[in-house]
Design a protein around this motif. Structure first.
Motif, short mmCIF file in Angstrom:
data_model
loop_
_atom_site.label_atom_id
_atom_site.label_comp_id
_atom_site.label_asym_id
_atom_site.label_seq_id
_atom_site.Cartn_x
_atom_site.Cartn_y
_atom_site.Cartn_z
N SER A 71 -4.89 5.21 1.36
CA SER A 71 -4.46 3.82 1.13
C SER A 71 -3.41 3.36 2.14
O SER A 71 -3.24 2.16 2.36
CB SER A 71 -3.92 3.67 -0.30
OG SER A 71 -2.81 4.51 -0.51
N TRP A 72 -2.69 4.30 2.78
CA TRP A 72 -1.65 3.91 3.73
C TRP A 72 -2.20 3.16 4.93
O TRP A 72 -1.49 2.37 5.55
CB TRP A 72 -0.89 5.15 4.20
CG TRP A 72 -0.05 5.78 3.13
CD1 TRP A 72 0.16 5.34 1.86
CD2 TRP A 72 0.70 7.00 3.24
NE1 TRP A 72 0.97 6.20 1.16
CE2 TRP A 72 1.32 7.24 1.99
CE3 TRP A 72 0.88 7.93 4.27
CZ2 TRP A 72 2.13 8.34 1.75
CZ3 TRP A 72 1.69 9.03 4.03
CH2 TRP A 72 2.31 9.24 2.79
N LEU A 122 -1.58 12.66 4.73
CA LEU A 122 -1.61 11.20 4.68
C LEU A 122 -2.38 10.74 3.46
O LEU A 122 -3.28 11.43 2.97
CB LEU A 122 -2.29 10.63 5.93
CG LEU A 122 -1.68 10.94 7.30
CD1 LEU A 122 -2.62 10.43 8.40
CD2 LEU A 122 -0.31 10.30 7.43
N LYS A 123 -2.04 9.55 2.95
CA LYS A 123 -2.81 8.93 1.88
C LYS A 123 -3.77 7.91 2.50
O LYS A 123 -3.38 7.15 3.38
CB LYS A 123 -1.89 8.23 0.86
CG LYS A 123 -0.91 9.17 0.17
CD LYS A 123 -1.65 10.22 -0.64
CE LYS A 123 -0.66 11.20 -1.28
NZ LYS A 123 -1.36 12.34 -1.91
N PRO A 154 0.81 -1.22 0.00
CA PRO A 154 0.00 0.00 0.00
C PRO A 154 0.85 1.27 0.00
O PRO A 154 0.43 2.29 -0.56
CB PRO A 154 -0.82 -0.12 1.29
CG PRO A 154 -0.87 -1.58 1.58
CD PRO A 154 0.48 -2.08 1.15
N LEU A 155 2.02 1.21 0.65
CA LEU A 155 2.88 2.38 0.68
C LEU A 155 3.48 2.67 -0.69
O LEU A 155 3.63 3.84 -1.08
CB LEU A 155 4.01 2.17 1.70
CG LEU A 155 3.58 1.91 3.15
CD1 LEU A 155 4.80 1.68 4.03
CD2 LEU A 155 2.74 3.07 3.68
N SER A 181 -1.74 -0.51 5.31
CA SER A 181 -0.47 -1.07 5.78
C SER A 181 -0.46 -1.32 7.29
O SER A 181 0.46 -1.95 7.81
CB SER A 181 0.69 -0.12 5.43
OG SER A 181 1.01 -0.20 4.06
N GLY A 231 -0.01 2.02 -3.39
CA GLY A 231 -1.03 2.98 -3.01
C GLY A 231 -0.61 4.41 -3.28
O GLY A 231 -1.39 5.22 -3.80
N THR A 232 0.63 4.75 -2.93
CA THR A 232 1.12 6.11 -3.16
C THR A 232 1.16 6.45 -4.64
O THR A 232 0.68 7.51 -5.07
CB THR A 232 2.52 6.29 -2.55
OG1 THR A 232 2.47 6.02 -1.15
CG2 THR A 232 3.04 7.70 -2.78
#
Length: 497
Positions: free
Chosen positions: A336-337, A333-334, A173-174, A340, A177-178
Protein backbone atom coordinates in the motif's frame (compact mmCIF):
# COMPACT_ATOMS: atom_id res chain seq x y z
CA UNK A 1 -31.99 35.21 -12.13
CA UNK A 2 -29.41 37.90 -11.23
CA UNK A 3 -26.06 37.36 -13.02
CA UNK A 4 -23.25 36.30 -10.71
CA UNK A 5 -20.76 39.13 -10.11
CA UNK A 6 -17.47 37.21 -9.72
CA UNK A 7 -15.55 40.37 -8.81
CA UNK A 8 -17.99 41.18 -6.00
CA UNK A 9 -17.75 37.65 -4.60
CA UNK A 10 -13.93 37.73 -4.71
CA UNK A 11 -13.92 41.18 -3.04
CA UNK A 12 -15.81 39.72 -0.03
CA UNK A 13 -12.90 37.34 0.63
CA UNK A 14 -9.78 38.57 2.51
CA UNK A 15 -7.29 38.63 -0.39
CA UNK A 16 -4.12 38.16 1.63
CA UNK A 17 -3.24 35.71 4.34
CA UNK A 18 -2.12 32.37 2.89
CA UNK A 19 1.20 32.47 1.03
CA UNK A 20 0.15 35.63 -0.81
CA UNK A 21 -3.23 34.15 -1.72
CA UNK A 22 -6.76 34.75 -0.36
CA UNK A 23 -7.23 33.64 3.23
CA UNK A 24 -10.07 31.34 2.17
CA UNK A 25 -7.48 29.13 0.49
CA UNK A 26 -6.37 28.12 4.00
CA UNK A 27 -9.86 26.80 4.83
CA UNK A 28 -10.22 24.91 1.57
CA UNK A 29 -6.63 23.63 1.62
CA UNK A 30 -6.98 21.92 5.01
CA UNK A 31 -10.57 20.76 4.50
CA UNK A 32 -9.52 19.00 1.31
CA UNK A 33 -6.34 17.75 3.00
CA UNK A 34 -8.36 15.77 5.55
CA UNK A 35 -11.02 14.67 3.06
CA UNK A 36 -8.33 13.27 0.75
CA UNK A 37 -6.60 11.65 3.76
CA UNK A 38 -9.81 9.73 4.42
CA UNK A 39 -10.48 8.91 0.76
CA UNK A 40 -7.00 7.76 -0.27
CA UNK A 41 -6.37 6.01 3.02
CA UNK A 42 -9.46 3.91 2.44
CA UNK A 43 -8.61 3.40 -1.23
CA UNK A 44 -5.05 2.25 -0.43
CA UNK A 45 -6.41 -0.90 1.21
CA UNK A 46 -9.79 -1.23 -0.53
CA UNK A 47 -8.74 -3.57 -3.35
CA UNK A 48 -6.77 -5.77 -0.92
CA UNK A 49 -9.75 -5.87 1.46
CA UNK A 50 -11.92 -7.13 -1.38
CA UNK A 51 -9.70 -9.88 -2.81
CA UNK A 52 -7.79 -11.04 0.30
CA UNK A 53 -9.24 -14.25 1.71
CA UNK A 54 -11.66 -14.17 4.64
CA UNK A 55 -8.95 -15.78 6.80
CA UNK A 56 -6.78 -12.68 6.13
CA UNK A 57 -9.59 -10.28 7.03
CA UNK A 58 -10.81 -9.70 3.46
CA UNK A 59 -14.04 -10.41 1.62
CA UNK A 60 -12.58 -13.17 -0.58
CA UNK A 61 -13.77 -11.74 -3.92
CA UNK A 62 -12.09 -12.88 -7.15
CA UNK A 63 -9.16 -10.53 -7.91
CA UNK A 64 -10.29 -9.63 -11.45
CA UNK A 65 -13.74 -8.73 -10.12
CA UNK A 66 -12.20 -6.77 -7.25
CA UNK A 67 -10.13 -4.69 -9.70
CA UNK A 68 -13.24 -3.97 -11.78
CA UNK A 69 -15.31 -3.07 -8.70
CA UNK A 70 -12.58 -0.66 -7.56
CA UNK A 71 -12.68 1.04 -10.97
CA UNK A 72 -16.48 1.21 -10.94
CA UNK A 73 -16.42 2.61 -7.40
CA UNK A 74 -14.03 5.32 -8.58
CA UNK A 75 -16.25 6.00 -11.58
CA UNK A 76 -19.37 6.35 -9.43
CA UNK A 77 -17.55 8.64 -6.99
CA UNK A 78 -16.88 11.14 -9.74
CA UNK A 79 -20.12 10.48 -11.60
CA UNK A 80 -22.02 11.48 -8.47
CA UNK A 81 -20.45 14.91 -8.85
CA UNK A 82 -23.39 15.57 -11.19
CA UNK A 83 -25.65 15.38 -8.14
CA UNK A 84 -23.35 17.63 -6.11
CA UNK A 85 -23.11 20.22 -8.87
CA UNK A 86 -26.88 20.28 -9.37
CA UNK A 87 -27.62 20.54 -5.64
CA UNK A 88 -25.17 23.46 -5.32
CA UNK A 89 -26.39 25.27 -8.45
CA UNK A 90 -30.11 24.86 -7.77
CA UNK A 91 -30.65 24.43 -4.00
CA UNK A 92 -27.87 24.91 -1.43
CA UNK A 93 -24.87 26.69 -2.92
CA UNK A 94 -21.38 25.20 -2.83
CA UNK A 95 -20.52 25.87 0.83
CA UNK A 96 -23.43 24.03 2.44
CA UNK A 97 -23.22 21.22 -0.12
CA UNK A 98 -19.56 20.62 0.81
CA UNK A 99 -20.43 20.31 4.51
CA UNK A 100 -23.26 17.82 4.02
CA UNK A 101 -21.07 15.79 1.66
CA UNK A 102 -18.39 15.50 4.33
CA UNK A 103 -20.91 14.12 6.81
CA UNK A 104 -22.00 11.37 4.40
CA UNK A 105 -18.36 10.44 3.69
CA UNK A 106 -17.60 10.15 7.41
CA UNK A 107 -20.56 7.82 7.99
CA UNK A 108 -19.52 5.72 5.00
CA UNK A 109 -16.10 5.14 6.54
CA UNK A 110 -17.70 4.36 9.90
CA UNK A 111 -19.75 1.57 8.26
CA UNK A 112 -16.56 0.18 6.68
CA UNK A 113 -14.82 0.31 10.07
CA UNK A 114 -17.41 -2.07 11.54
CA UNK A 115 -16.92 -5.76 10.63
CA UNK A 116 -19.78 -6.73 8.35
CA UNK A 117 -20.97 -8.57 5.27
CA UNK A 118 -20.68 -7.72 1.58
CA UNK A 119 -24.02 -5.91 1.96
CA UNK A 120 -22.54 -3.59 4.59
CA UNK A 121 -19.63 -2.98 2.23
CA UNK A 122 -22.09 -1.90 -0.49
CA UNK A 123 -23.89 0.43 1.93
CA UNK A 124 -20.60 2.12 2.84
CA UNK A 125 -19.76 2.55 -0.84
CA UNK A 126 -23.11 4.25 -1.50
CA UNK A 127 -22.57 6.71 1.36
CA UNK A 128 -19.01 7.57 0.25
CA UNK A 129 -20.03 7.86 -3.40
CA UNK A 130 -22.85 10.30 -2.61
CA UNK A 131 -20.80 12.27 -0.08
CA UNK A 132 -17.82 12.68 -2.38
CA UNK A 133 -20.16 13.73 -5.19
CA UNK A 134 -21.50 16.53 -3.00
CA UNK A 135 -18.12 17.66 -1.69
CA UNK A 136 -15.50 17.20 -4.39
CA UNK A 137 -16.67 19.41 -7.29
CA UNK A 138 -18.00 22.13 -5.03
CA UNK A 139 -14.91 22.68 -2.91
CA UNK A 140 -12.91 23.20 -6.12
CA UNK A 141 -15.59 25.59 -7.35
CA UNK A 142 -15.22 27.66 -4.16
CA UNK A 143 -11.48 27.94 -4.86
CA UNK A 144 -12.40 29.57 -8.18
CA UNK A 145 -14.66 32.04 -6.32
CA UNK A 146 -11.70 33.34 -4.32
CA UNK A 147 -10.20 35.02 -7.40
CA UNK A 148 -11.41 37.45 -10.04
CA UNK A 149 -11.43 36.08 -13.57
CA UNK A 150 -8.31 38.07 -14.52
CA UNK A 151 -6.31 37.35 -11.34
CA UNK A 152 -2.95 35.89 -12.46
CA UNK A 153 -2.64 34.07 -9.11
CA UNK A 154 -5.46 31.75 -10.15
CA UNK A 155 -3.47 28.85 -11.66
CA UNK A 156 -0.92 29.16 -8.86
CA UNK A 157 -3.72 29.05 -6.28
CA UNK A 158 -5.13 25.87 -7.77
CA UNK A 159 -1.64 24.35 -7.74
CA UNK A 160 -1.30 25.15 -4.01
CA UNK A 161 -4.78 23.72 -3.39
CA UNK A 162 -3.74 20.66 -5.36
CA UNK A 163 -0.70 20.29 -3.14
CA UNK A 164 -3.01 20.19 -0.11
CA UNK A 165 -4.96 17.38 -1.74
CA UNK A 166 -1.78 15.42 -2.22
CA UNK A 167 -0.37 16.02 1.26
CA UNK A 168 -3.41 14.18 2.61
CA UNK A 169 -3.09 11.54 -0.10
CA UNK A 170 0.62 11.04 0.73
CA UNK A 171 0.18 10.49 4.47
CA UNK A 172 -2.90 8.29 4.35
CA UNK A 173 -1.44 5.15 2.69
CA UNK A 174 1.47 5.27 5.13
CA UNK A 175 -0.88 5.55 8.13
CA UNK A 176 -4.10 3.84 7.06
CA UNK A 177 -2.30 1.40 4.74
CA UNK A 178 0.17 0.27 7.40
CA UNK A 179 -2.53 -0.20 10.04
CA UNK A 180 -4.81 -1.95 7.54
CA UNK A 181 -2.17 -4.40 6.28
CA UNK A 182 -0.47 -5.10 9.63
CA UNK A 183 -3.42 -5.15 12.02
CA UNK A 184 -6.95 -4.86 10.62
CA UNK A 185 -8.60 -3.45 7.53
CA UNK A 186 -11.48 -2.23 9.69
CA UNK A 187 -9.15 -0.33 12.01
CA UNK A 188 -7.64 1.34 8.95
CA UNK A 189 -11.09 2.37 7.73
CA UNK A 190 -11.77 3.81 11.21
CA UNK A 191 -8.74 6.10 10.84
CA UNK A 192 -10.19 7.29 7.52
CA UNK A 193 -13.43 8.25 9.32
CA UNK A 194 -11.44 10.28 11.86
CA UNK A 195 -9.69 12.09 9.02
CA UNK A 196 -13.01 13.21 7.51
CA UNK A 197 -14.21 14.38 10.94
CA UNK A 198 -11.15 16.62 11.27
CA UNK A 199 -11.86 18.07 7.82
CA UNK A 200 -15.41 18.94 8.84
CA UNK A 201 -14.16 20.65 12.00
CA UNK A 202 -11.69 22.81 10.04
CA UNK A 203 -14.34 23.81 7.51
CA UNK A 204 -17.04 24.68 10.07
CA UNK A 205 -14.66 26.62 12.31
CA UNK A 206 -13.07 28.88 9.66
CA UNK A 207 -15.50 29.30 6.75
CA UNK A 208 -17.36 32.34 8.14
CA UNK A 209 -14.19 34.35 8.68
CA UNK A 210 -12.25 33.25 5.59
CA UNK A 211 -14.67 32.55 2.74
CA UNK A 212 -16.88 35.65 2.62
CA UNK A 213 -19.53 35.12 -0.07
CA UNK A 214 -17.49 32.46 -1.88
CA UNK A 215 -19.64 29.40 -2.43
CA UNK A 216 -22.71 30.88 -0.73
CA UNK A 217 -24.42 31.97 -3.95
CA UNK A 218 -27.06 29.73 -5.58
CA UNK A 219 -26.58 30.64 -9.27
CA UNK A 220 -29.75 29.10 -10.70
CA UNK A 221 -32.19 28.46 -7.83
CA UNK A 222 -35.32 26.37 -8.20
CA UNK A 223 -38.57 28.29 -8.00
CA UNK A 224 -41.11 26.99 -5.43
CA UNK A 225 -43.10 25.36 -8.25
CA UNK A 226 -39.96 23.78 -9.76
CA UNK A 227 -38.85 22.56 -6.34
CA UNK A 228 -42.09 20.67 -5.70
CA UNK A 229 -42.16 19.15 -9.18
CA UNK A 230 -38.45 18.23 -9.17
CA UNK A 231 -38.49 16.57 -5.73
CA UNK A 232 -41.57 14.57 -6.69
CA UNK A 233 -39.94 13.37 -9.90
CA UNK A 234 -36.70 12.47 -8.09
CA UNK A 235 -38.60 10.52 -5.42
CA UNK A 236 -40.64 8.56 -7.95
CA UNK A 237 -37.60 7.91 -10.16
CA UNK A 238 -35.49 6.68 -7.23
CA UNK A 239 -38.28 4.38 -6.04
CA UNK A 240 -38.71 2.87 -9.52
CA UNK A 241 -34.95 2.25 -9.90
CA UNK A 242 -34.71 0.63 -6.45
CA UNK A 243 -37.71 -1.63 -7.07
CA UNK A 244 -36.46 -2.72 -10.50
CA UNK A 245 -32.96 -3.30 -9.14
CA UNK A 246 -34.27 -5.37 -6.22
CA UNK A 247 -36.46 -7.53 -8.46
CA UNK A 248 -33.69 -8.12 -11.03
CA UNK A 249 -31.22 -8.98 -8.27
CA UNK A 250 -33.66 -11.45 -6.71
CA UNK A 251 -34.11 -13.10 -10.11
CA UNK A 252 -30.35 -13.38 -10.57
CA UNK A 253 -30.39 -11.07 -13.60
CA UNK A 254 -28.66 -8.06 -12.05
CA UNK A 255 -25.23 -9.53 -11.36
CA UNK A 256 -22.04 -7.71 -10.39
CA UNK A 257 -20.73 -8.12 -13.96
CA UNK A 258 -23.89 -6.65 -15.48
CA UNK A 259 -23.84 -3.75 -13.03
CA UNK A 260 -20.20 -3.04 -13.95
CA UNK A 261 -21.14 -3.02 -17.64
CA UNK A 262 -24.09 -0.66 -17.06
CA UNK A 263 -21.92 1.82 -15.15
CA UNK A 264 -19.23 1.60 -17.84
CA UNK A 265 -21.78 2.62 -20.47
CA UNK A 266 -23.21 5.40 -18.29
CA UNK A 267 -19.69 6.72 -17.72
CA UNK A 268 -19.58 7.68 -21.40
CA UNK A 269 -23.24 8.58 -22.00
CA UNK A 270 -23.67 10.93 -19.02
CA UNK A 271 -20.91 13.42 -19.90
CA UNK A 272 -22.00 13.39 -23.56
CA UNK A 273 -25.56 14.23 -22.48
CA UNK A 274 -24.26 16.91 -20.14
CA UNK A 275 -22.43 18.67 -22.96
CA UNK A 276 -25.56 18.65 -25.12
CA UNK A 277 -27.81 20.01 -22.36
CA UNK A 278 -25.47 22.89 -21.50
CA UNK A 279 -24.70 23.71 -25.12
CA UNK A 280 -28.39 23.84 -26.12
CA UNK A 281 -29.55 25.73 -23.01
CA UNK A 282 -31.03 29.20 -23.59
CA UNK A 283 -29.00 30.33 -20.57
CA UNK A 284 -25.72 29.61 -22.40
CA UNK A 285 -24.47 32.57 -24.45
CA UNK A 286 -22.75 32.36 -27.84
CA UNK A 287 -19.33 32.96 -26.28
CA UNK A 288 -20.00 30.29 -23.65
CA UNK A 289 -21.03 27.82 -26.37
CA UNK A 290 -17.74 28.40 -28.17
CA UNK A 291 -15.86 27.77 -24.94
CA UNK A 292 -17.81 24.55 -24.39
CA UNK A 293 -16.71 23.34 -27.82
CA UNK A 294 -13.11 24.08 -26.84
CA UNK A 295 -13.67 22.07 -23.68
CA UNK A 296 -14.54 18.84 -25.55
CA UNK A 297 -10.98 17.92 -26.72
CA UNK A 298 -9.70 18.85 -23.25
CA UNK A 299 -12.29 16.51 -21.73
CA UNK A 300 -11.23 13.64 -24.00
CA UNK A 301 -7.54 14.24 -23.24
CA UNK A 302 -8.21 14.29 -19.49
CA UNK A 303 -10.27 11.10 -19.77
CA UNK A 304 -7.39 9.24 -21.42
CA UNK A 305 -4.93 10.64 -18.89
CA UNK A 306 -7.00 9.53 -15.88
CA UNK A 307 -7.52 6.09 -17.43
CA UNK A 308 -3.77 5.63 -16.98
CA UNK A 309 -3.31 7.53 -13.72
CA UNK A 310 -6.16 5.77 -11.90
CA UNK A 311 -4.67 2.35 -12.66
CA UNK A 312 -2.11 3.21 -10.01
CA UNK A 313 -4.67 2.08 -7.41
CA UNK A 314 -5.77 -1.03 -9.34
CA UNK A 315 -3.29 -2.59 -11.79
CA UNK A 316 -0.17 -1.09 -10.21
CA UNK A 317 -1.50 -1.84 -6.72
CA UNK A 318 -1.83 -5.52 -7.64
CA UNK A 319 1.56 -5.30 -9.40
CA UNK A 320 3.11 -3.94 -6.18
CA UNK A 321 1.65 -6.79 -4.11
CA UNK A 322 2.42 -9.67 -6.46
CA UNK A 323 5.11 -8.74 -8.97
CA UNK A 324 7.40 -6.48 -6.93
CA UNK A 325 10.30 -7.33 -4.63
CA UNK A 326 9.08 -6.02 -1.27
CA UNK A 327 11.90 -7.35 0.90
CA UNK A 328 14.84 -4.95 0.53
CA UNK A 329 17.88 -5.78 2.65
CA UNK A 330 15.71 -7.41 5.30
CA UNK A 331 13.27 -4.45 5.39
CA UNK A 332 9.72 -5.35 4.41
CA UNK A 333 7.88 -2.78 2.29
CA UNK A 334 4.08 -2.63 2.39
CA UNK A 335 2.36 -2.84 -0.98
CA UNK A 336 0.00 0.00 0.00
CA UNK A 337 2.96 2.37 0.49
CA UNK A 338 3.39 2.69 -3.27
CA UNK A 339 0.11 4.62 -3.26
CA UNK A 340 2.02 7.43 -1.51
CA UNK A 341 4.44 7.86 -4.43
CA UNK A 342 2.04 9.86 -6.59
CA UNK A 343 1.22 12.48 -3.93
CA UNK A 344 4.82 12.54 -2.68
CA UNK A 345 6.07 13.60 -6.11
CA UNK A 346 3.25 16.14 -6.42
CA UNK A 347 4.11 17.69 -3.04
CA UNK A 348 7.72 17.96 -4.18
CA UNK A 349 7.03 19.31 -7.66
CA UNK A 350 3.78 21.32 -7.29
CA UNK A 351 5.53 24.41 -5.84
CA UNK A 352 7.96 24.32 -8.77
CA UNK A 353 5.11 24.19 -11.30
CA UNK A 354 3.17 26.93 -9.46
CA UNK A 355 6.28 29.16 -9.52
CA UNK A 356 6.95 28.31 -13.15
CA UNK A 357 3.46 29.35 -14.36
CA UNK A 358 3.72 32.66 -12.49
CA UNK A 359 7.26 33.28 -13.75
CA UNK A 360 6.25 32.63 -17.36
CA UNK A 361 3.15 34.82 -17.06
CA UNK A 362 1.56 35.32 -20.49
CA UNK A 363 4.47 33.39 -22.08
CA UNK A 364 3.40 30.07 -20.56
CA UNK A 365 2.03 27.32 -22.84
CA UNK A 366 -1.69 27.43 -23.60
CA UNK A 367 -4.06 25.20 -21.66
CA UNK A 368 -4.40 22.72 -24.53
CA UNK A 369 -0.60 22.43 -24.90
CA UNK A 370 -0.26 21.75 -21.19
CA UNK A 371 -2.85 18.99 -21.62
CA UNK A 372 -0.85 17.49 -24.50
CA UNK A 373 2.27 17.35 -22.30
CA UNK A 374 0.19 15.60 -19.63
CA UNK A 375 -0.92 12.92 -22.07
CA UNK A 376 2.60 12.28 -23.36
CA UNK A 377 4.07 11.82 -19.88
CA UNK A 378 1.16 9.53 -18.88
CA UNK A 379 1.91 7.37 -21.92
CA UNK A 380 5.59 7.22 -21.00
CA UNK A 381 4.68 6.06 -17.48
CA UNK A 382 3.16 2.90 -18.99
CA UNK A 383 5.83 2.45 -21.66
CA UNK A 384 8.53 2.10 -18.97
CA UNK A 385 6.57 -0.79 -17.42
CA UNK A 386 7.28 -2.82 -20.56
CA UNK A 387 10.96 -3.16 -19.70
CA UNK A 388 10.85 -5.33 -16.51
CA UNK A 389 8.95 -8.11 -18.29
CA UNK A 390 11.06 -7.69 -21.45
CA UNK A 391 14.33 -8.01 -19.52
CA UNK A 392 13.53 -10.63 -16.87
CA UNK A 393 10.23 -12.18 -17.95
CA UNK A 394 7.09 -12.33 -15.83
CA UNK A 395 8.07 -15.07 -13.42
CA UNK A 396 10.62 -13.17 -11.29
CA UNK A 397 9.93 -10.31 -8.89
CA UNK A 398 10.60 -6.80 -10.19
CA UNK A 399 12.85 -4.12 -8.69
CA UNK A 400 10.55 -1.55 -6.99
CA UNK A 401 12.37 1.32 -8.74
CA UNK A 402 10.41 0.55 -11.92
CA UNK A 403 7.20 1.39 -10.11
CA UNK A 404 8.82 4.52 -8.67
CA UNK A 405 9.77 5.68 -12.17
CA UNK A 406 6.28 5.00 -13.52
CA UNK A 407 4.62 7.01 -10.75
CA UNK A 408 7.15 9.84 -11.23
CA UNK A 409 6.42 10.19 -14.95
CA UNK A 410 2.65 10.20 -14.53
CA UNK A 411 2.96 12.89 -11.85
CA UNK A 412 4.79 15.21 -14.26
CA UNK A 413 1.86 14.72 -16.61
CA UNK A 414 -0.63 15.26 -13.80
CA UNK A 415 0.87 18.61 -12.85
CA UNK A 416 0.66 19.73 -16.48
CA UNK A 417 -2.99 18.71 -16.72
CA UNK A 418 -4.94 18.40 -13.47
CA UNK A 419 -4.60 21.76 -11.63
CA UNK A 420 -4.65 23.50 -15.02
CA UNK A 421 -7.85 21.62 -15.87
CA UNK A 422 -9.49 22.72 -12.62
CA UNK A 423 -8.59 26.33 -13.35
CA UNK A 424 -9.67 26.15 -17.01
CA UNK A 425 -13.02 24.64 -16.01
CA UNK A 426 -13.86 27.57 -13.73
CA UNK A 427 -12.96 29.97 -16.56
CA UNK A 428 -14.76 28.16 -19.40
CA UNK A 429 -17.92 27.31 -17.42
CA UNK A 430 -21.24 28.90 -18.48
CA UNK A 431 -22.47 31.13 -15.63
CA UNK A 432 -25.72 29.23 -15.18
CA UNK A 433 -23.85 25.91 -14.89
CA UNK A 434 -20.77 26.90 -12.87
CA UNK A 435 -20.85 24.09 -10.28
CA UNK A 436 -22.20 21.59 -12.78
CA UNK A 437 -19.34 22.32 -15.19
CA UNK A 438 -16.92 21.52 -12.37
CA UNK A 439 -18.86 18.28 -11.98
CA UNK A 440 -18.28 17.73 -15.69
CA UNK A 441 -14.52 18.06 -15.09
CA UNK A 442 -14.68 15.26 -12.53
CA UNK A 443 -16.63 13.18 -15.02
CA UNK A 444 -13.35 12.87 -16.94
CA UNK A 445 -12.22 10.55 -14.16
CA UNK A 446 -15.62 8.86 -13.99
CA UNK A 447 -15.51 8.09 -17.71
CA UNK A 448 -11.89 6.96 -17.45
CA UNK A 449 -12.58 4.53 -14.63
CA UNK A 450 -15.76 3.31 -16.33
CA UNK A 451 -13.55 2.32 -19.27
CA UNK A 452 -10.97 0.85 -16.90
CA UNK A 453 -13.57 -1.47 -15.41
CA UNK A 454 -13.57 -3.27 -18.75
CA UNK A 455 -9.90 -2.71 -19.66
CA UNK A 456 -8.33 -4.03 -16.41
CA UNK A 457 -9.78 -7.46 -17.11
CA UNK A 458 -7.24 -7.84 -19.94
CA UNK A 459 -4.28 -7.46 -17.59
CA UNK A 460 -2.37 -10.58 -16.58
CA UNK A 461 1.35 -11.02 -15.94
CA UNK A 462 1.72 -12.79 -19.29
CA UNK A 463 0.05 -9.87 -21.15
CA UNK A 464 2.05 -7.09 -19.44
CA UNK A 465 4.08 -6.01 -22.47
CA UNK A 466 1.08 -5.76 -24.79
CA UNK A 467 -1.15 -4.19 -22.10
CA UNK A 468 1.24 -1.41 -21.06
CA UNK A 469 2.52 -0.89 -24.62
CA UNK A 470 -0.85 -0.37 -26.32
CA UNK A 471 -2.29 1.94 -23.67
CA UNK A 472 0.93 3.96 -23.29
CA UNK A 473 1.44 4.29 -27.04
CA UNK A 474 -2.15 5.43 -27.60
CA UNK A 475 -1.77 8.20 -24.99
CA UNK A 476 1.43 9.50 -26.62
CA UNK A 477 -0.16 9.60 -30.08
CA UNK A 478 -3.22 11.48 -28.77
CA UNK A 479 -0.93 13.92 -26.95
CA UNK A 480 0.90 14.75 -30.17
CA UNK A 481 -2.40 15.25 -32.03
CA UNK A 482 -3.68 17.59 -29.30
CA UNK A 483 -0.46 19.64 -29.46
CA UNK A 484 -0.92 20.04 -33.22
CA UNK A 485 -4.53 21.29 -33.01
CA UNK A 486 -4.03 23.48 -29.91
CA UNK A 487 -4.13 26.82 -31.83
CA UNK A 488 -7.64 25.99 -33.10
CA UNK A 489 -8.77 25.06 -29.59
CA UNK A 490 -7.35 28.32 -28.25
CA UNK A 491 -9.40 30.36 -30.74
CA UNK A 492 -12.59 28.68 -29.53
CA UNK A 493 -11.79 29.70 -25.96
CA UNK A 494 -12.51 33.35 -26.82
CA UNK A 495 -9.72 34.99 -24.86
CA UNK A 496 -9.35 32.41 -22.06
CA UNK A 497 -5.79 31.04 -21.71
Amino acid sequence: MTPLDHDKVAASVPQKGFFGHPRGLFTLFFTEFWERFSYYGMKAILVYYMYYSISKGGLGIDQSTALAITSIYGSLVYMSGIIGGWVADRILGSTRTVFYGGILIMFGHIVLALPGTFTAFLVSMVLIVLGTGLLKPNISNIVGDLYTEKDERRDSGFSIFYMGINMGAFLSPLVVGTVGEMYSFHLGFGLAAIGMLLGLIVFAATKKKNLGQAGSYVPNPLTPAERKKTFTQIGIGAAIVLIIGFVLAQQGILTIDLFILIVSILGILIPATYFLVMYNSKKTTAVEKSRLLAYIPLFIAAMVFWAIQEQGSTILAAYAAERTQLNIGGFELKASWFQSLNPLFIITLAPLFAWMWIKLGDRQPSTSKKFSFGLIFAGLSFIVMIFPASINGTESLVNPWWLVLSFFLVVIGELCLSPVGLSATTKLAPSAFSSQTMSLWFLTSAAAQAMNAQVVRFYKPETEIVYFGIIGGLAIVLGLILFTVSPAIQRLMKGVR
